[in-house]
Design a protein around this motif. Sequence first.
Motif, PDB file in Angstrom:
ATOM      1  N   GLU A 263       0.832  -1.207   0.000  1.00 56.13           N
ATOM      2  CA  GLU A 263       0.000   0.000   0.000  1.00 56.13           C
ATOM      3  C   GLU A 263       0.861   1.249   0.000  1.00 56.13           C
ATOM      4  O   GLU A 263       0.555   2.229  -0.686  1.00 56.13           O
ATOM      5  N   TRP A 264       1.951   1.218   0.746  1.00 52.38           N
ATOM      6  CA  TRP A 264       2.853   2.376   0.797  1.00 52.38           C
ATOM      7  C   TRP A 264       3.471   2.655  -0.561  1.00 52.38           C
ATOM      8  O   TRP A 264       3.525   3.802  -1.018  1.00 52.38           O
ATOM      9  N   LEU A 265       3.916   1.612  -1.257  1.00 49.76           N
ATOM     10  CA  LEU A 265       4.503   1.786  -2.590  1.00 49.76           C
ATOM     11  C   LEU A 265       3.441   2.292  -3.577  1.00 49.76           C
ATOM     12  O   LEU A 265       3.723   3.134  -4.434  1.00 49.76           O
ATOM     13  N   GLY A 266       2.226   1.737  -3.443  1.00 51.72           N
ATOM     14  CA  GLY A 266       1.153   2.183  -4.334  1.00 51.72           C
ATOM     15  C   GLY A 266       0.823   3.645  -4.132  1.00 51.72           C
ATOM     16  O   GLY A 266       0.564   4.381  -5.095  1.00 51.72           O
ATOM     17  N   ARG A 267       0.811   4.085  -2.872  1.00 48.87           N
ATOM     18  CA  ARG A 267       0.516   5.491  -2.596  1.00 48.87           C
ATOM     19  C   ARG A 267       1.613   6.408  -3.136  1.00 48.87           C
ATOM     20  O   ARG A 267       1.334   7.496  -3.641  1.00 48.87           O
ATOM     21  N   ILE A 268       2.866   5.971  -3.035  1.00 45.43           N
ATOM     22  CA  ILE A 268       3.961   6.782  -3.584  1.00 45.43           C
ATOM     23  C   ILE A 268       3.815   6.911  -5.096  1.00 45.43           C
ATOM     24  O   ILE A 268       3.945   8.008  -5.661  1.00 45.43           O
ATOM     25  N   LEU A 269       3.528   5.792  -5.764  1.00 43.71           N
ATOM     26  CA  LEU A 269       3.350   5.827  -7.210  1.00 43.71           C
ATOM     27  C   LEU A 269       2.165   6.696  -7.598  1.00 43.71           C
ATOM     28  O   LEU A 269       2.247   7.515  -8.526  1.00 43.71           O
ATOM     29  N   SER A 270       1.056   6.539  -6.875  1.00 41.69           N
ATOM     30  CA  SER A 270      -0.141   7.310  -7.175  1.00 41.69           C
ATOM     31  C   SER A 270       0.100   8.798  -6.941  1.00 41.69           C
ATOM     32  O   SER A 270      -0.301   9.646  -7.752  1.00 41.69           O
ATOM     33  N   TRP A 271       0.777   9.128  -5.830  1.00 46.09           N
ATOM     34  CA  TRP A 271       1.066  10.531  -5.516  1.00 46.09           C
ATOM     35  C   TRP A 271       1.955  11.150  -6.587  1.00 46.09           C
ATOM     36  O   TRP A 271       1.718  12.272  -7.033  1.00 46.09           O
ATOM     37  N   THR A 272       2.991  10.409  -7.002  1.00 44.89           N
ATOM     38  CA  THR A 272       3.914  10.921  -8.022  1.00 44.89           C
ATOM     39  C   THR A 272       3.194  11.157  -9.342  1.00 44.89           C
ATOM     40  O   THR A 272       3.358  12.212  -9.977  1.00 44.89           O
ATOM     41  N   LEU A 273       2.371  10.201  -9.752  1.00 46.18           N
ATOM     42  CA  LEU A 273       1.638  10.339 -10.999  1.00 46.18           C
ATOM     43  C   LEU A 273       0.657  11.504 -10.929  1.00 46.18           C
ATOM     44  O   LEU A 273       0.517  12.285 -11.876  1.00 46.18           O
ATOM     45  N   SER A 274      -0.013  11.650  -9.782  1.00 51.55           N
ATOM     46  CA  SER A 274      -0.950  12.752  -9.606  1.00 51.55           C
ATOM     47  C   SER A 274      -0.248  14.102  -9.719  1.00 51.55           C
ATOM     48  O   SER A 274      -0.744  15.022 -10.386  1.00 51.55           O
ATOM     49  N   LYS A 275       0.912  14.230  -9.091  1.00 48.64           N
ATOM     50  CA  LYS A 275       1.640  15.498  -9.132  1.00 48.64           C
ATOM     51  C   LYS A 275       2.155  15.795 -10.540  1.00 48.64           C
ATOM     52  O   LYS A 275       2.157  16.956 -10.975  1.00 48.64           O
ATOM     53  N   LEU A 276       2.612  14.767 -11.255  1.00 46.76           N
ATOM     54  CA  LEU A 276       3.079  14.984 -12.624  1.00 46.76           C
ATOM     55  C   LEU A 276       1.938  15.437 -13.525  1.00 46.76           C
ATOM     56  O   LEU A 276       2.099  16.340 -14.359  1.00 46.76           O
ATOM     57  N   LEU A 277       0.775  14.808 -13.367  1.00 42.61           N
ATOM     58  CA  LEU A 277      -0.392  15.209 -14.162  1.00 42.61           C
ATOM     59  C   LEU A 277      -0.814  16.623 -13.823  1.00 42.61           C
ATOM     60  O   LEU A 277      -1.167  17.412 -14.709  1.00 42.61           O
ATOM     61  N   PHE A 278      -0.789  16.960 -12.533  1.00 37.25           N
ATOM     62  CA  PHE A 278      -1.184  18.310 -12.126  1.00 37.25           C
ATOM     63  C   PHE A 278      -0.186  19.342 -12.640  1.00 37.25           C
ATOM     64  O   PHE A 278      -0.579  20.448 -13.050  1.00 37.25           O
ATOM     65  N   ALA A 279       1.102  18.997 -12.649  1.00 37.30           N
ATOM     66  CA  ALA A 279       2.106  19.909 -13.203  1.00 37.30           C
ATOM     67  C   ALA A 279       1.849  20.144 -14.687  1.00 37.30           C
ATOM     68  O   ALA A 279       1.949  21.277 -15.181  1.00 37.30           O
ATOM     69  N   GLY A 280       1.504  19.065 -15.412  1.00 36.14           N
ATOM     70  CA  GLY A 280       1.152  19.229 -16.822  1.00 36.14           C
ATOM     71  C   GLY A 280      -0.067  20.106 -17.005  1.00 36.14           C
ATOM     72  O   GLY A 280      -0.127  20.926 -17.926  1.00 36.14           O
TER      73      GLY A 280
END
Length: 424
Positions: A263-280
């Motif tokens: 779950e911790w790894l999934g949250r890190i991946l999800s958070w990173t992807l969310s921030k990259l999309l928001f930056a775009g």
Amino acid sequence: MITTKAGTGACPECGAATVSIREALPWCAGCEWNLDGYDRARQAPEFGWPRIDRWTHRLATRLTRQQYAALVGRPLEPAGLGLAGAVTVGVSLLLLLGVAAVAAAGVWLLFAYPFPNFAIVLGLALIGLAVALRPRFGRIDPDLEQLTRQEAPELHALVEEVATAIGAPVPHVIGVDADLNAYAMSVGLRRRRVLCLGLPLWGALDGQARVALLGHELGHFVNGDVRRGPVTQPALTMLGNAADLFHPAGGTESGGLLMMVGEWLGRILSWTLSKLLFAGHLVLAATAQRDSQRAEYLADEMAARVAGTAAATRLLDVLLSGESVALVVRQAARGGQGAAAWRTGTARSLAGAAERLPLVRQLSVREDASLFASHPPAGLRHRMLGARTWQDPRVVLTDARVERIDAELARHYQRVGRIVAWSA
């Protein structure tokens, strides 16, 4: 209150005394020294990191000034897509094609392999993702009180007259709401044109300023604003929606160590992807706003053409004095007074602020500068109109006609008056 800084407040460029209003960072009213400075105490942070906010404000100020300088000396006409508009359209098309590809891949997986198989689960997930990211074309606000021609023939006739004068199409829907604002937009797959007039603003304006407001808003149907195109309007929200979709939800507190690590790894991946999309999303929005600000200058020009330069600049001063106008309308509404009192009070407020307004316009150049602002600073918009050829009105709205229009809207004024009377 206007305060003048003496002594240590002298301008280092020209030696004049600096000025300040609203406890803002002092600047020179003559040469505008320090007007571009970042006032951390008064400007809302955009990213929350002081150095980043200072840098983005400096960049936004430079881009805003450069755009003004490029436009002030030439005719303002719809000129097609500039570089910012072309980039926005190109990225928007790629996003739309990407969502279509995700949906197509999902459908293909449903039928590519014999049933049952894991590919069906993946296919359904891809289709669900495409549905979540699908472009939204907007819809009519349910709070909009639509006005039929039978209910408001004078208002409809005025809108058509202004539209004809600036070469804009007539809206399919005309309505009112309780905001101190106005907007024009196209919604739905059929791109139905909607014009909304916020009655606190509409009622506070004199006749010619109302014509200017209509000229500005209807001008958005023909000024080439990239945000309102059928391709770019929905795409400008897609990356933001995707960022929200991938934002990690709250975790569970039960389960073993392996589950917690996963779950911790999934949250890190999800958070990173969310921030990259928001930056775009931020980059695309900031790019589109460059073209949008150009469109706002053109809409102001159309307002001046139809209502006259004096009325168009007066409208900008009313918008710049939004808090004062809201107070005037609220107090009049509490006293049971209608639109006529709103107009009288607004005119009196503007007259009382005549000495301060030039500084308010200048201060807006600093405080309204943002990479994500859809409008140029009101001070630069006012300055743009003042630098261009003076224009006399093409459409004149007489006091008698104002009264007839307000009579058509009497029931709506009463409803809005009750709403704003005790608003915060």
